[in-house]
Design an enzyme around this catalytic site. Structure first.
Site, PDB file in Angstrom:
ATOM      1  N   CYS A 132       4.431   0.859   1.965  1.00 60.58           N
ATOM      2  CA  CYS A 132       4.347   0.150   1.725  1.00 60.58           C
ATOM      3  C   CYS A 132       4.721  -1.368   2.542  1.00 60.58           C
ATOM      4  CB  CYS A 132       5.577  -0.276   1.198  1.00 60.58           C
ATOM      5  SG  CYS A 132       5.926   1.009  -0.222  1.00 60.58           S
ATOM      6  N   ILE A 166       1.249  -0.908  -0.028  1.00 61.13           N
ATOM      7  CA  ILE A 166       0.180   0.373  -0.173  1.00 61.13           C
ATOM      8  C   ILE A 166       0.985   1.280   0.161  1.00 61.13           C
ATOM      9  CG2 ILE A 166      -0.560   0.702   2.877  1.00 61.13           C
ATOM     10  CD1 ILE A 166      -3.325   1.207   1.933  1.00 61.13           C
ATOM     11  N   THR A 167       0.437   1.857  -0.733  1.00 61.67           N
ATOM     12  CA  THR A 167       0.872   4.138  -0.487  1.00 61.67           C
ATOM     13  C   THR A 167      -0.155   4.454  -0.234  1.00 61.67           C
ATOM     14  OG1 THR A 167       3.395   4.515  -2.169  1.00 61.67           O
ATOM     15  CG2 THR A 167       1.479   4.125  -3.181  1.00 61.67           C
TER      16      THR A 167
END
Length: 238
Positions: A191, A92-93
């Site tokens: 991340c 994820i970002t």
């Protein structure tokens, strides 16, 4: 081999609209390659580099863990943010105002066929740009992206990367925190890496705001040098 790259600065654009635009460019290159193979057509394939800034959005890579988003749907709305699960690598970002995002959509067969080399050159582009500002940065073993003070309790990430490649054609890319609001990173495990901080260029320089156009110009200069590419500039809206 076509080493010309169509450079497009999209300004601030919705994430989903930009993703769909990327997909269209990506598919056009793939279609040309399929035609070349099936019909021995020998047509040139295009290359693109898109610069863009997104409104607040969280994106989760195909192998990412949804639990790394720490907000529910209502909280996302309160934060003025959206969420998408997408087809890049990585976890994820966050993307948002003050962040320079770059999407190289390249036929790597025009340059080299090595995805690891591709990622290392993207990292090098950011490392060289930070060096232009007097900021020392580096890679963190096993963690794609660009970091400061690796191996210390103060390790922090300044640029995230996540790409997709098929038939040696790339999409997605890098997100470089220039003037981003770091508070938005508090709502994810960036991340998927626990216990490591994120930072921005303006924080590292101790200034209120860094000129993002200047940052993009420096990134582009290093990108073209590293890929030995020829620029073709277009400003487009869609």
């Amino acid at each position: 081999m076509n080493k010309t790259i169509d450079i497009q600065d999209l300004g601030q654009k919705d994430y989903k609209a930009t993703w769909e635009y990327q997909e269209g460019l990506f598919q056009s290159i793939v279609d040309t390659k399929i035609k070349n193979r099936r019909e021995e057509a020998n047509l040139e394939t295009s290359n693109y580099l898109l610069f863009v800034e997104h409104p607040h959005v969280y994106t989760l890579g195909k192998s990412g863990n949804f639990s790394h988003l720490l907000l529910n749907e209502e909280q996302l709305t309160q934060k003025g943010a959206t969420f998408y699960k997408i087809n890049r690598g990585g976890d994820i970002t966050y993307h948002g105002p003050g962040q320079v995002v770059g999407y190289p959509i390249l036929d790597l067969e025009n340059f080299f066929t090595d995805i690891h080399k591709y990622l290392r050159l993207l990292e090098e582009m950011v490392i060289l740009t930070l060096s232009d500002y007097g900021v020392k940065s580096e890679r963190s073993p096993g963690e794609t992206g660009v970091w400061l003070d690796v191996g210390t309790p103060f390790a922090r990430k300044i640029c995230a990367m996540g790409v997709r490649a098929s038939r040696w054609v790339t999409m997605h890319g890098f997100a470089f925190n220039v003037n981003a609001d770091l508070g938005y990173f508090d709502h994810i495990i960036p991340c998927g890496i626990r216990g490591k901080a994120v930072t921005t260029l303006n924080v590292e320089l101790g200034v209120e705001k860094v000129d993002e156009a200047e940052v993009k110009a420096k990134l582009l200069k290093h990108f073209l040098n590293l890929f030995e590419a020829i620029p073709q500039h277009n400003n487009v809206t869609f």
